[in-house]
Motif scaffolding. Structure first.
Motif, mmCIF file in Angstrom:
data_model
loop_
_atom_site.group_PDB
_atom_site.id
_atom_site.type_symbol
_atom_site.label_atom_id
_atom_site.label_comp_id
_atom_site.label_asym_id
_atom_site.label_seq_id
_atom_site.Cartn_x
_atom_site.Cartn_y
_atom_site.Cartn_z
ATOM 1 N N ALA A 17 0.950 -1.258 0.054
ATOM 2 C CA ALA A 17 -0.071 -0.016 0.014
ATOM 3 C C ALA A 17 0.711 1.160 -0.078
ATOM 4 N N ALA A 18 0.371 2.297 -0.895
ATOM 5 C CA ALA A 18 1.001 3.509 -1.045
ATOM 6 C C ALA A 18 1.462 4.173 0.446
ATOM 7 N N ASP A 19 0.391 3.953 1.332
ATOM 8 C CA ASP A 19 0.644 4.687 2.552
ATOM 9 C C ASP A 19 1.815 4.110 3.398
ATOM 10 N N ARG A 20 2.340 2.960 3.156
ATOM 11 C CA ARG A 20 3.293 2.522 3.860
ATOM 12 C C ARG A 20 4.673 2.722 3.251
ATOM 13 N N VAL B 231 8.804 10.206 10.238
ATOM 14 C CA VAL B 231 7.861 9.343 10.020
ATOM 15 C C VAL B 231 7.894 8.395 11.422
ATOM 16 N N TYR C 2 7.558 5.293 2.012
ATOM 17 C CA TYR C 2 8.175 6.570 2.339
ATOM 18 C C TYR C 2 9.711 6.633 1.229
ATOM 19 N N GLU D 144 4.531 7.503 13.744
ATOM 20 C CA GLU D 144 4.034 6.326 13.927
ATOM 21 C C GLU D 144 3.607 6.072 15.477
#
Ligand code: UD1
Ligand code: UDP
Length: 358
Positions: free
Chosen positions: A160-163, A351, A165, A355
């Motif tokens: 998934a793109a949101d994981r 990031v 960076y 998190e």
């Protein structure tokens, strides 16, 4: 501790140093576990001293072994530690067996995994590191990519793109942090080197593990030394094969022990060219603008070719490519890859802090 770093092999240390430093600035509690995959002074301790890396809280001392035995030993020891004192996040670096072992252990204990240097692909599964990269990325929760191609690979693999960076390259943070310590004149004097020389490093199984390949490789290296003095800080892997194949018999090829980081990069910075099969050295030469000839059929770091000074070369073609490289002007057109600006560690720390809810 909130964040647990697992490192163990030479290339891990210059990647971990800027991440740990940046997390310190957020006041995040951290622990560092050294797996002991690399253990010689020159493969490990010297990096801690030179890079100001905190002492490992624990060294698992697993040492060398087959892939299965080394990976299993790290997993068994690490599992005990993570069960006793689970961190909120485990951070792993690169594509070495230490990273693979830590990713498997942490993810099965439901501890999130952050992979620094995610998404690199050579698409060559005969490389042990390629298998490690694929598995590690598959189970990681936060994937930090050093280059746009790496981020694309991860997307293509369904992550998934949101994981993912794109943060730049922490190994390059370390290079830029230390620029004023790289002393070309000093290292030339210390090693009694002429102004023009080539630095070489060799340690890939595909080059050094097989005695027949080792013979070809030694011939190729001797054909380089016929043209220009070569200095080869030699990794312990395959050393005996290369020596049995006659590596030491050329007057213009000098083999020395692995060098400390500052000495090694100084040597690279002052070199006419580099011949290597290392991953990290392809990146460092790109940053320094030093021509790099990579003795491999492929690279997981293609940006060093499209942007940098790197070129893939076969053993058979090496002598000729060295000759043409030495005649050419230093590449004037190379560009620094995007985000290789010394701030990757900070981006990663931001990031991670997010998190952890900080
Ligand atoms: C490992 C990584 C490789 C990385 C390289 C960086 C894996 C699968 N491979 O390869 O991706 O490019 O590190 O240097 O994780 N040895 C010593 N002293 C040491 C360490 C190793 O003498 O401090 C010798 C031992 O004979 C050992 C051999 O080197 O068997 C290989 O070590 P190992 O860590 O298994 O793999 P590398 O070839 O170093
Ligand atoms: N390096 C070093 N001394 C040496 C050879 C390499 O300090 O004698 C450094 C190099 O500058 C880079 C890292 O080690 O930062 C690369 O490690 P290596 O080539 O062992 O691993 P790879 O990158 O291929 O996984």
């Amino acid at each position: 501790a909130a964040v647990l770093h697992v490192a163990g092999a030479r290339p891990n240390f210059p990647k971990a140093a800027p991440v740990i430093r940046a997390l310190d600035r957020f006041g995040i509690r951290q622990r560092l576990i050294h797996t002991g995959q690399h253990y010689d002074e020159r493969m490990s301790d010297v990096f801690f001293r030179q890079l100001g890396l905190r002492e490992p809280d624990i060294n698992l001392g697993v040492g060398s072994g087959s892939h299965a035995s080394q990976t299993a030993a790290i997993m068994t020891h690490l599992e005990e530690l993570l069960v006793a004192d689970p961190p909120e996040l485990t951070v792993i670096y690169g594509d070495v067996n230490s990273a693979l072992a830590a990713a498997l252990v942490a993810t099965k204990l439901h501890i999130p995994v952050a992979h620094v240097e995610a998404g690199l692909r050579s698409f060559d599964r005969s490389m042990p590191e390629e298998v490690n990269r694929i598995v590690v990325d598959r189970v990681s929760d936060l994937l930090f990519a050093t280059s746009p191609d790496a981020a694309v690979h991860l997307g293509n693999e369904g992550i998934a793109a949101d994981r993912i960076y794109l943060v730049g390259n922490p190994m390059i943070d370390t290079l830029l942090d230390n620029l004023d310590r790289f002393d070309i004149a000093g290292i030339r004097a210390a090693l009694a080197l002429p102004d023009r020389y080539i630095v070489a490093t060799l340690h890939r199984p595909a080059n050094v593990d097989d005695p027949v390949d080792a013979n070809d490789l030694v011939k190729a290296m001797h054909s380089v030394a016929d043209q220009i003095p070569v200095i080869l800080p030699l990794h312990p892997r395959g050393r005996s094969h290369l020596e049995n194949a006659g590596l030491l018999s050329h007057r213009a090829l000098r083999v020395v022990e692995p060098l400390g980081y500052i000495e090694f990069v100084s040597l690279v910075r002052g070199a006419a060219a580099v011949v290597t099969d290392s991953g990290g050295v392809q990146e460092e030469t790109t940053m320094l603008g030093v021509p790099c000839l990579t003795l491999r059929p492929n690279t997981e770091r293609p940006i060093t070719i499209t942007h940098g000074t790197n070129r893939l070369v076969s053993r058979a073609a090496l002598a000729e490519v060295v000759a043409s490289t030495l005649k050419a002007e230093r590449p004037a057109t190379w560009r620094t890859p995007p985000l290789w600006d010394g701030k990757a560690g900070e981006r990663i720390a931001e990031v991670i802090a997010g998190e952890l809810g900080l």
